[in-house]
Design an enzyme around this catalytic site. Structure first.
Site, mmCIF file in Angstrom:
data_model
loop_
_atom_site.group_PDB
_atom_site.id
_atom_site.type_symbol
_atom_site.label_atom_id
_atom_site.label_comp_id
_atom_site.label_asym_id
_atom_site.label_seq_id
_atom_site.Cartn_x
_atom_site.Cartn_y
_atom_site.Cartn_z
ATOM 1 N N ASN A 233 0.849 -1.195 0.000
ATOM 2 C CA ASN A 233 0.000 0.000 0.000
ATOM 3 C C ASN A 233 0.885 1.246 0.000
ATOM 4 O O ASN A 233 2.119 1.146 -0.004
ATOM 5 C CB ASN A 233 -1.003 -0.025 1.156
ATOM 6 N N GLN B 278 -25.580 -18.033 -9.329
ATOM 7 C CA GLN B 278 -26.864 -18.747 -9.356
ATOM 8 C C GLN B 278 -27.274 -19.217 -7.966
ATOM 9 O O GLN B 278 -28.455 -19.497 -7.728
ATOM 10 C CB GLN B 278 -26.790 -19.949 -10.310
ATOM 11 N N ALA C 27 -26.576 -8.980 -9.339
ATOM 12 C CA ALA C 27 -27.865 -8.513 -8.812
ATOM 13 C C ALA C 27 -29.060 -9.011 -9.624
ATOM 14 O O ALA C 27 -30.127 -9.269 -9.082
ATOM 15 C CB ALA C 27 -27.881 -6.983 -8.767
ATOM 16 N N CYS D 39 -26.224 -16.561 -22.572
ATOM 17 C CA CYS D 39 -24.975 -15.917 -22.972
ATOM 18 C C CYS D 39 -24.400 -16.603 -24.197
ATOM 19 O O CYS D 39 -23.583 -16.028 -24.905
ATOM 20 C CB CYS D 39 -23.964 -15.973 -21.840
HETATM 21 N N1 PMP Z 1 -21.812 -16.572 -13.876
HETATM 22 C C1 PMP Z 1 -22.937 -17.299 -13.909
HETATM 23 C C2 PMP Z 1 -22.964 -18.627 -13.239
HETATM 24 C C3 PMP Z 1 -24.070 -16.813 -14.567
HETATM 25 O O1 PMP Z 1 -25.184 -17.543 -14.592
HETATM 26 C C4 PMP Z 1 -24.007 -15.554 -15.204
HETATM 27 C C5 PMP Z 1 -25.200 -15.000 -15.949
HETATM 28 N N2 PMP Z 1 -25.617 -15.822 -17.028
HETATM 29 C C6 PMP Z 1 -22.809 -14.841 -15.143
HETATM 30 C C7 PMP Z 1 -21.736 -15.379 -14.469
HETATM 31 C C8 PMP Z 1 -22.687 -13.465 -15.777
HETATM 32 O O2 PMP Z 1 -23.387 -12.546 -15.022
HETATM 33 P P1 PMP Z 1 -23.521 -11.002 -15.425
HETATM 34 O O3 PMP Z 1 -24.646 -10.953 -16.410
HETATM 35 O O4 PMP Z 1 -23.876 -10.300 -14.149
HETATM 36 O O5 PMP Z 1 -22.228 -10.564 -15.970
#
Ligand code: PMP
Length: 379
Positions: free
Chosen positions: A144, A165, A186, A315
């Site tokens: 630091n 999750q 969130a 995703c």
């Molecule tokens: N990790 C997991 C296990 C998820 O299910 C998701 C959302 N699909 C993410 C990461 C990514 O989350 P965020 O949309 O907040 O970037």
């Protein structure tokens, strides 16, 4: 609309929308500013920090707010650039791709294992890691501004878990899990999209992903997203007040298991990819494959009927490769291509299950017939 895609995004809770609208007007100031409106904003941010810390059994100083789980995951993985990084094959792409980019051969080693998977709902065993002392690495040299070492525990290995999750669906105790880092988002609990958090245990290595600002104790630059963090806090309040994991374990599990039973009984060629035994999976996710029916087609037909589900993970939508999670679990591309994820929230009812079962058997039957005709024609 029958919404069964909560694992992708849960709709914002009404009280979250209300709290955020009020915050837009009241908490407009830069939370780092030393004036009164700045303090007002910072107090609300710290309130959310305390709520999350309380919920997961951590200290408020161990929580950093981010733009979401993807950023939290990238931050942890990049901290260990050049080090050995081991992940489970079921991780989210934000872990897998970052690990590919930054992995090396040095110690200390980072293990990143999600507690609960987003596509199958599977609950994983976290690995038993060797936390013996280890000292000779540049990772430990961060100091630091007074020259004091930032890393006080020099270990051979550290453990991160993506709890995106799991939050709100099962009880979480960071200390009991033995975690050094943990990721949260969130929008999976009825908060806003674009807000997340990272738990960083005191004394472990850390390297900011975004530099150039003193926010979050110099651990994450950028003006605080006060309104988003207030929304996250409001969603956390609901989780804490209602102990939502209890309703997931009873009511939501009942819906999920009922749908599973009806699908198996009423739809030929169906098989469960989620192990619905208690303790093996989250209570709110059901992944099913339908022989000779393509996941994307099922999703579109259901969408036309107002039933919202997903294939694999959202995703990966637009990506024609079979889900890496289903491939890792089943090794069967056909099973992966024909899979649908139903994911539930606290607002779903038995009527939603009836509605799905009014439509789904016909959809699958039609697709299976088309596929038989296509197979015959190709001979
Ligand atoms: N990790 C997991 C296990 C998820 O299910 C998701 C959302 N699909 C993410 C990461 C990514 O989350 P965020 O949309 O907040 O970037």
């Amino acid at each position: 609309m029958t919404y069964l895609d909560y694992a992708a995004t849960a709709p914002m809770l009404p009280e979250v929308i209300e709290a955020m609208q009020a915050a837009e007007r009241r908490l407009f100031a830069n939370a780092s500013a030393l004036h009164t409106p700045g303090h007002l904003a910072m107090n609300e941010i710290d309130h959310t920090r305390e709520l999350l810390a309380k919920l997961i059994n951590a200290e408020p100083e161990e929580i950093i707010f981010t733009s979401g789980a993807s950023e939290s995951n990238n931050t942890v993985i990049r901290t260990f650039e050049g080090c050995q990084i081991e992940t489970s094959p079921l991780e989210h792409h934000s872990i897998i791709e970052a690990a590919k980019m930054y992995t090396g051969d040095k110690l200390p080693k980072l293990y990143s294992y999600m507690l609960a998977n987003n596509e199958l709902g599977e609950i994983l065993d976290l690995p038993d890691i060797d936390r013996g002392e280890y000292s000779s690495s540049g990772l430990f040299e961060a100091k630091n501004e007074w020259g004091k070492p930032l890393v006080t525990e020099r270990r051979k290995a550290y453990l991160h878990s993506d709890l995106t999750q799991a939050l709100g669906k099962i009880p979480i105790d960071i200390k009991a899990l033995g975690l050094d880092y943990a990721t949260f988002s969130a929008h999976k609990i009825g908060g806003p999209i674009g807000v997340g958090a990272l738990y960083v245990r005191k004394g472990v290595p850390f390297r900011p992903l975004i530099v150039g600002g003193n926010q979050e104790n110099k651990r994450r630059g950028g003006t605080y997203n006060t309104v988003g963090i207030v929304g996250f806090g409001t969603a956390l309040e609901r989780v804490l007040k209602d102990q939502t994991w209890k309703s997931y374990d009873t009511e939501v599990r009942r819906l999920r298991d009922h749908l599973a039973k009806r699908i198996l009984a009423e739809i030929p060629g169906s098989s469960l990819n989620t192990d619905i035994k208690s303790g093996a999976s989250l209570p709110n996710i059901l992944n099913v494959s339908f022989r000779a029916a393509e996941g994307e087609s099922i999703q579109l037909y259901l969408d036309a009927e107002g039933i919202i589900v997903s294939t694999g993970s959202a995703c990966a939508a637009g990506d024609t490769k079979p889900s890496h999670v289903l491939m890792a679990k089943t090794g069967d591309a056909e099973v992966a291509h024909s899979s649908i994820r139903f994911s539930f929230g606290l607002d779903n009812t038995m009527e939603d299950i009836d509605r799905v079962m009014d439509v789904l058997p016909g959809v699958i039957n039609r697709l299976q017939q088309i596929s038989t005709i296509a197979a015959d024609n190709s001979r």
